[in-house]
Design a protein around this motif. Structure first.
Motif, PDB file in Angstrom:
ATOM      1  N   GLU A  23      40.194  43.335  58.275  1.00  0.00           N
ATOM      2  CA  GLU A  23      38.765  43.275  57.958  1.00  0.00           C
ATOM      3  C   GLU A  23      37.996  44.293  58.799  1.00  0.00           C
ATOM      4  OE1 GLU A  23      34.973  40.178  58.273  1.00  0.00           O
ATOM      5  OE2 GLU A  23      36.954  39.540  58.941  1.00  0.00           O
ATOM      6  N   GLN A  35      38.343  47.755  57.318  1.00  0.00           N
ATOM      7  CA  GLN A  35      37.491  47.909  56.139  1.00  0.00           C
ATOM      8  C   GLN A  35      36.019  48.034  56.536  1.00  0.00           C
ATOM      9  OE1 GLN A  35      38.334  48.548  53.061  1.00  0.00           O
ATOM     10  NE2 GLN A  35      36.190  48.624  52.414  1.00  0.00           N
ATOM     11  N   LYS A  65      35.283  51.464  57.714  1.00  0.00           N
ATOM     12  CA  LYS A  65      35.210  52.392  56.589  1.00  0.00           C
ATOM     13  C   LYS A  65      33.832  52.313  55.922  1.00  0.00           C
ATOM     14  CE  LYS A  65      38.121  54.088  52.857  1.00  0.00           C
ATOM     15  NZ  LYS A  65      39.456  53.971  52.211  1.00  0.00           N
ATOM     16  N   GLU A  66      33.341  51.113  55.749  1.00  0.00           N
ATOM     17  CA  GLU A  66      32.042  50.915  55.105  1.00  0.00           C
ATOM     18  C   GLU A  66      30.897  51.472  55.948  1.00  0.00           C
ATOM     19  OE1 GLU A  66      32.007  46.720  54.502  1.00  0.00           O
ATOM     20  OE2 GLU A  66      33.484  46.779  52.870  1.00  0.00           O
ATOM     21  N   TYR A 119      46.448  53.461  55.498  1.00  0.00           N
ATOM     22  CA  TYR A 119      45.019  53.355  55.779  1.00  0.00           C
ATOM     23  C   TYR A 119      44.472  54.735  56.128  1.00  0.00           C
ATOM     24  CZ  TYR A 119      46.568  48.559  55.974  1.00  0.00           C
ATOM     25  OH  TYR A 119      47.143  47.357  55.660  1.00  0.00           O
TER      26      TYR A 119
END
Length: 342
Positions: A174, A177, A180-181, A210
């Motif tokens: 998580e 991610q 990345k966001e 990744y």
């Protein structure tokens, strides 16, 4: 080599990065051979810390003395508790690395997320160092999920360094991610789980899934860096065999185990907790004779001197019951010693 962009820093570097913690344990000559093998293979990102004794000096001697400063990215860290320590640590790091700037400067595993106006002045010091040109980008490292999430959501930091490997769970995924966001670079420390992971090809194949993750490989032997250099040149595919191997590893290492991060240290009873609390696993995953020496036996015997102060349990970022873990490892280790007649 596959390249990684470290979020909003704009730093683009090969997927292999050099973790300089282990080179503090070897000579300048040995470290130089490893560092130069990394550089000559195309590795451009080097991560160290003020806390890693002479590793900054070794990087400076190998890279900067050879006139390679503008060809590499150097990241360091500070465990400062106040602004006076911040500036002292930064100046010492710059002097030891023989450079007038750091590409990335990171708060080193703070118990909270430094922010402007929090009363410590630490984040403001980072901004001032950046304004002075002494650092180019601001990052944070941690072992605590809550602090890591807060750092990402604050948008104050350009990179997060956090433990990440194929033993990681959904919470760590998580974080990857989330970074990345938020266009935040994710630097994976403990990519070999402090020595518990023994196959470079499997570790690399996992990381290669990744595109925003930069693993830093901590190495102290030439053959170790050569393994990752080969992986970089010929990236191993995520095959069914590797998936099955990872599944078996996760089953074996599920539950509570010591990652060897060392944040529980020092111990008032002089127990080398980050070695002793993971001995049961190490004697099953490495050449066992390495750990059967009289020196290792003496270190394990120190567990009996535990004064039950609870400091290690308090400091553990993984909330382990460290005193109980030490006792279990001692019992297991002594049984192995008995079996081997040592």
């Amino acid at each position: 080599m596959t390249e990684v962009r470290l979020g909003k820093t704009g730093i683009v570097t090969p997927k292999n990065a050099f973790g300089a913690l282990p080179i503090q344990r070897i000579s300048f000559e040995e470290a130089d051979k490893i560092i130069m093998a990394a550089y000559e293979s195309g590795i451009t990102f080097y991560d160290t810390a003020r806390f890693y004794t002479d590793s900054e000096q070794k990087l400076g001697a190998s890279l900067v003395d050879r006139g390679l400063r503008d060809k590499v990215f150097i990241a360091s860290k500070t465990m400062c508790n106040n602004t006076d320590e911040f500036w002292a640590h930064l100046e010492k790091s710059l002097a030891d690395l023989k450079t007038d700037y750091l590409d990335l400067y990171q708060f080193h595993n703070p118990a909270f997320c430094p922010k402007p106006g929090d009363g410590t002045g630490l984040y403001e010091a980072m901004l001032e160092a950046k304004a002075q040109g002494k650092i180019r980008h601001i990052g944070i490292t941690n072992h605590r999920l809550q602090v890591a999430r807060e750092a990402i959501e604050s948008d104050l930091y350009e990179t997060l360094q956090f433990p990440f490997c194929y033993l990681s769970g959904s919470q760590e995924l998580e974080l990857v991610q989330m970074c990345k966001e938020h266009d935040m670079g994710f630097i994976a420390m403990k990519a070999m789980s402090g020595g518990l992971i023994t196959r470079a090809d499997v570790a690399y194949a996992f990381m290669d899934q990744y595109d925003n993750v930069l693993p830093i490989w901590g190495v102290q032997k030439l053959e170790e860096i050569n393994e990752f250099i080969e992986c970089g040149k010929n990236p191993p595919a995520m095959t069914d065999e590797i998936r099955a191997f990872i599944d078996a590893e996760r089953e074996e290492l599920s539950g509570d185990f010591c990652r060897g991060c060392g944040y529980c240290m020092p111990c008032p009873a002089e127990i080398k907790i980050n070695d002793c609390a993971r001995m049961s696993l190490m004697i099953r995953r490495a050449p066992i004779d390495t750990y059967m020496s009289k020196e290792f036996q003496a270190e394990m015997d120190k567990i009996e001197n535990c004064i039950q102060c609870g400091q290690c349990k308090e400091k553990c970022p993984y909330s382990l019951d460290t005193p109980s873990l030490l006792k279990k490892n001692l019992m297991d280790y002594r049984e192995q010693v008995r079996i081997m007649g040592k």
